[in-house]
Design a protein around this motif. Structure first.
Motif, PDB file in Angstrom:
ATOM      1  N   UNK A 260       1.063  -1.263  -0.345  1.00  0.00           N
ATOM      2  CA  UNK A 260       0.265  -0.159   0.380  1.00  0.00           C
ATOM      3  C   UNK A 260       0.677   1.365  -0.329  1.00  0.00           C
ATOM      4  N   UNK A 261       2.098   1.685   0.932  1.00  0.00           N
ATOM      5  CA  UNK A 261       2.815   2.334   0.194  1.00  0.00           C
ATOM      6  C   UNK A 261       3.847   2.186  -0.679  1.00  0.00           C
ATOM      7  N   UNK A 262       3.997   1.327  -1.422  1.00  0.00           N
ATOM      8  CA  UNK A 262       4.349   1.628  -2.914  1.00  0.00           C
ATOM      9  C   UNK A 262       3.441   2.524  -3.386  1.00  0.00           C
ATOM     10  N   UNK A 263       2.667   1.511  -3.130  1.00  0.00           N
ATOM     11  CA  UNK A 263       1.264   2.193  -4.412  1.00  0.00           C
ATOM     12  C   UNK A 263       1.075   3.478  -4.168  1.00  0.00           C
ATOM     13  N   UNK A 264       1.613   4.266  -3.464  1.00  0.00           N
ATOM     14  CA  UNK A 264       1.346   5.855  -2.946  1.00  0.00           C
ATOM     15  C   UNK A 264       2.284   5.990  -3.564  1.00  0.00           C
ATOM     16  N   UNK A 265       3.521   5.912  -3.036  1.00  0.00           N
ATOM     17  CA  UNK A 265       4.573   6.175  -3.470  1.00  0.00           C
ATOM     18  C   UNK A 265       4.192   6.387  -4.718  1.00  0.00           C
ATOM     19  N   UNK A 266       4.608   5.231  -5.458  1.00  0.00           N
ATOM     20  CA  UNK A 266       4.738   4.992  -7.021  1.00  0.00           C
ATOM     21  C   UNK A 266       3.795   6.130  -7.885  1.00  0.00           C
TER      22      UNK A 266
END
Length: 283
Positions: free
Chosen positions: A233-239
């Protein structure tokens, strides 16, 4: 390299991941979603995404991905491998939908230009001569066909098979000692390439990179297994919001690349994405 290694036979007998049906079917969902976007078929019913196409999974092992390709509507589906125990299991379960063939990737049993979609998912590091396999896949691919590639990166920090940091960075003798020291294997067989080496391997193809599109939009590409849970979830938001220039700077060390290649120039036909696919420059 090809003179130093024997073919890796009966892979499913010692690599349990090949028999993890749930995980393999999740990988298949991601592959089909990427192909659907590239082909402009993302709005097609699930059983019609590959309708009318001849599809082959090169390195199919126990056949879960090949079965999903058939269920996605392929007119004809083939699974190819030298893993005889895996092929027996696959034919026993999915033989009514998929034709499984024991075949070396360097000499695929198809006429020139006869296959519309080829899947080569996390296989190249296991074969004796990946350049020869890619050449033969190019031979059998139709002029407007597409090749899906899941490609491990030598510079990914944690090696995916043995979960040891920097293992793939090492020369073969040192890598052998490393896996033995941790009791993971007698030797380290796999041979990964850097992004530059993979680009050379795909010389002559027109390639589009779906790595960041999948990471930034896992709900659209069924790619959540790449970074599960909170990390995902963190990666998705950042990416989703990261400048593409910043993401490009990470490309040399991204652990896995997801590419779609074709013999003739093609562009992805799917709709807009937070991080769209980008072309990969090949020699």
């Amino acid at each position: 390299m090809s003179g130093e290694r024997a073919a890796q036979l009966e892979y499913s007998e010692f690599q349990a991941a090949m028999l993890d049906e749930e995980k393999r079917r999740r990988k298949a969902a991601k592959i089909i979603a990427v192909l659907a976007h590239f082909l402009g078929r993302q709005d097609a019913p699930a059983g019609e995404v590959l309708a009318g196409l001849t599809v082959a999974d090169v390195g199919c092992s126990a056949g879960f991905i090949a079965d999903e390709l058939a269920v996605a509507g392929a007119e004809r589906t083939f699974g190819l491998d030298i893993d005889v125990p895996g092929l027996r299991k696959a034919a026993g379960r999915f033989g009514e939908r998929v034709r499984f063939v024991c075949a070396n990737g360097e000499a695929l049993p198809f006429p020139d230009g006869s296959v519309d979609v080829l899947v080569f998912n996390h296989i190249y590091e296991h074969v004796v001569d990946p350049d020869a396999v890619v050449r033969d896949m190019r031979r059998v691919l139709s002029d407007d066909g597409v090749l899906y590639l899941g490609l491990g990166n030598r510079l990914g920090v944690v090696e995916p098979h043995y979960k040891l940091p920097f293992l793939s960075y090492l020369p073969p003798a040192a890598a052998d000692r490393y896996v033995r020291a941790f009791g993971r294997a007698d030797n380290y067989y796999e041979r990964f390439r850097t992004r530059a080496g993979l680009r050379r391997m795909l010389s002559g193809f027109h390639v589009w990179d779906y790595t960041f599109p999948v990471l930034a939009s896992p709900e659209r590409f069924a790619g959540g297994e790449l970074f599960p849970g909170t990390v995902g979830r963190a990666a998705k938001g950042t990416l989703e919001k990261a400048p593409r220039a910043a993401l490009r700077a990470l490309l040399p060390v991204v652990p896995t690349y997801l590419w779609v290649a074709s013999k003739s120039p093609r562009r992805p036909l799917g709709g807009p994405l937070p991080q769209p696919p980008e072309p990969v420059r090949t020699p």
